[in-house]
Write a protein that holds these residues in place. Structure first.
Motif, short mmCIF file in Angstrom:
data_model
loop_
_atom_site.label_atom_id
_atom_site.label_comp_id
_atom_site.label_asym_id
_atom_site.label_seq_id
_atom_site.Cartn_x
_atom_site.Cartn_y
_atom_site.Cartn_z
N LEU A 24 0.83 -1.21 0.00
CA LEU A 24 0.00 0.00 0.00
C LEU A 24 0.86 1.26 0.00
CD1 LEU A 24 -2.86 -0.97 2.49
CD2 LEU A 24 -3.09 -0.53 0.02
N SER A 25 1.95 1.24 0.76
CA SER A 25 2.84 2.40 0.79
C SER A 25 3.43 2.68 -0.58
CB SER A 25 3.94 2.21 1.83
OG SER A 25 3.41 2.18 3.15
N ASP A 26 3.82 1.62 -1.27
CA ASP A 26 4.36 1.79 -2.62
C ASP A 26 3.29 2.34 -3.57
OD1 ASP A 26 6.89 0.94 -1.95
OD2 ASP A 26 6.56 -1.14 -2.56
N LEU A 27 2.06 1.85 -3.43
CA LEU A 27 0.97 2.35 -4.27
C LEU A 27 0.67 3.82 -3.96
CD1 LEU A 27 -1.48 -0.69 -4.21
CD2 LEU A 27 -0.25 0.18 -6.21
N PHE A 28 0.62 4.15 -2.67
CA PHE A 28 0.38 5.54 -2.28
C PHE A 28 1.46 6.45 -2.85
CE2 PHE A 28 -1.62 3.88 1.93
CZ PHE A 28 -2.80 3.62 1.27
N ALA A 58 7.51 5.67 1.79
CA ALA A 58 7.39 4.35 1.19
C ALA A 58 8.64 3.51 1.42
CB ALA A 58 7.11 4.49 -0.30
N SER A 59 9.77 4.17 1.60
CA SER A 59 11.02 3.43 1.83
C SER A 59 11.15 2.95 3.28
CB SER A 59 12.23 4.31 1.48
OG SER A 59 12.39 5.36 2.44
N ARG A 60 10.30 3.48 4.17
CA ARG A 60 10.35 3.07 5.58
C ARG A 60 9.56 1.79 5.77
NH1 ARG A 60 11.55 6.67 9.63
NH2 ARG A 60 11.38 4.76 10.89
N ASN A 61 10.15 0.69 5.36
CA ASN A 61 9.47 -0.60 5.47
C ASN A 61 9.13 -0.96 6.91
OD1 ASN A 61 9.60 -0.89 2.72
ND2 ASN A 61 11.33 -2.32 2.74
N ASP A 62 9.94 -0.48 7.86
CA ASP A 62 9.67 -0.78 9.26
C ASP A 62 8.33 -0.20 9.70
OD1 ASP A 62 10.83 1.77 8.83
OD2 ASP A 62 11.50 1.90 10.92
N LEU A 63 8.05 1.03 9.25
CA LEU A 63 6.79 1.67 9.63
C LEU A 63 5.61 1.01 8.92
CD1 LEU A 63 7.77 5.47 9.60
CD2 LEU A 63 7.96 3.80 11.47
N SER A 64 5.76 0.75 7.63
CA SER A 64 4.69 0.10 6.87
C SER A 64 4.38 -1.27 7.44
CB SER A 64 5.09 -0.03 5.39
OG SER A 64 5.30 1.24 4.80
#
Length: 285
Positions: free
Chosen positions: A102-106, A117-123
């Protein structure tokens, strides 16, 4: 499960390819399977998917591939999670990856920055906070179906077998184990709020925030609540859910909602609860 294991694993590993096949559906699910109707009409989902931009399709297909491969490892008749690390891994596969996708789509739509979107830890934490709460709520259903998602590393502090928690003589230990599971989920709150603070699009913020405030409200309801071991699918009241929908418009109101429910949880915990110190960190923050 009405699909034989080999067939299920095969579909899980290839599903990211099936979503490109126009007209594909699946009609062999049993009559009581929750996703039966969705799979019967999955050709409609594929039609909508194929209308997306190629870049968006690639993001969805990649997450589907990674999720399918991970779920194939857990596609057994009986699931018994051992460690907290394994618990986190399972939740990442079934929910954290959704957060990443979803972060990548957003980001590709311009709703959030590429940095977020690069903060995979938060996503990942956005997904884990939801999934861990669902696992707590689904205790009885999963126990009946021999799926033991409450990690042994946590539950063995209070009982030998997960089913022991429903015995009346173990009520106190059951509540302590429940609260320990709650506090494990609450460890993701700081990440959730940091993520939401970086979402500037109002519509995207609402989409992301609503599930999270529903979850903290649900955790408040579950804390110290023995109905978690006697009733399936405990939910917050409809009026409370409507209020949360109305109020969750920006990071300030959402943070205030989190503070309110965390205080309620804190007030339910007695100093004698073995995991009471675990709660101190999210309360302090």
């Amino acid at each position: 499960m009405t699909i034989d294991l080999d067939t299920k694993i095969s579909y899980l590993k290839s599903f990211h390819k099936l979503i490109y096949q126009e007209g594909w559906n699946f009609t062999k699910s049993g009559p009581d399977e929750k996703d039966r109707q969705l799979l019967i009409e999955f050709d409609t989902v594929i039609s909508a998917f194929l209308q997306l931009r190629p870049g968006h399709q690639e993001i969805i297909a990649d997450i589907t591939r990674r999720m399918g491969a991970g779920m194939a490892r857990y596609a057994t008749a009986g699931i018994n999670v051992e460690t907290i690390a394994e618990y986190n891994e399972y939740c990442h596969i079934v929910a954290g990856l959704v957060g990443l996708g979803l972060s990548d789509l957003f980001s590709s739509c311009g709703y959030v920055s590429a940095m977020l979107a690069s903060r995979n830890d938060l996503s990942n934490s956005m997904g884990l906070f939801l999934q861990k709460t669902n696992i707590i709520v689904d205790y009885l259903e999963d126990l009946r179906d021999k799926r033991f998602f409450w990690p042994k590393e946590i539950r063995h502090r209070y009982c030998q077998n997960l089913g022991d928690l429903i015995r009346p003589e173990n009520k106190n230990r059951a509540l302590q184990c429940l609260n320990d599971m709650l506090f494990n989920a609450m460890a993701h709150i700081e990440d959730v709020l940091e993520y939401l603070s970086m979402v500037k699009s109002p519509s995207c913020f609402k989409f992301c925030a609503l599930p999270q405030v529903m979850v903290i409200a649900t955790l408040s309801l579950l804390c110290g609540n023995y109905k978690a071991f006697t009733h399936e699918h405990i939910k917050i009241r409809r009026g409370e859910a409507i209020w949360l929908m109305k109020e969750s418009n920006n990071i300030d109101t959402v943070a205030a909602i989190f503070r309110m429910y965390i205080r309620r949880i804190k007030n339910k915990i007695t100093p004698s609860d073995p995991s009471s110190q675990t709660l101190a960190l999210p309360v302090a923050k």
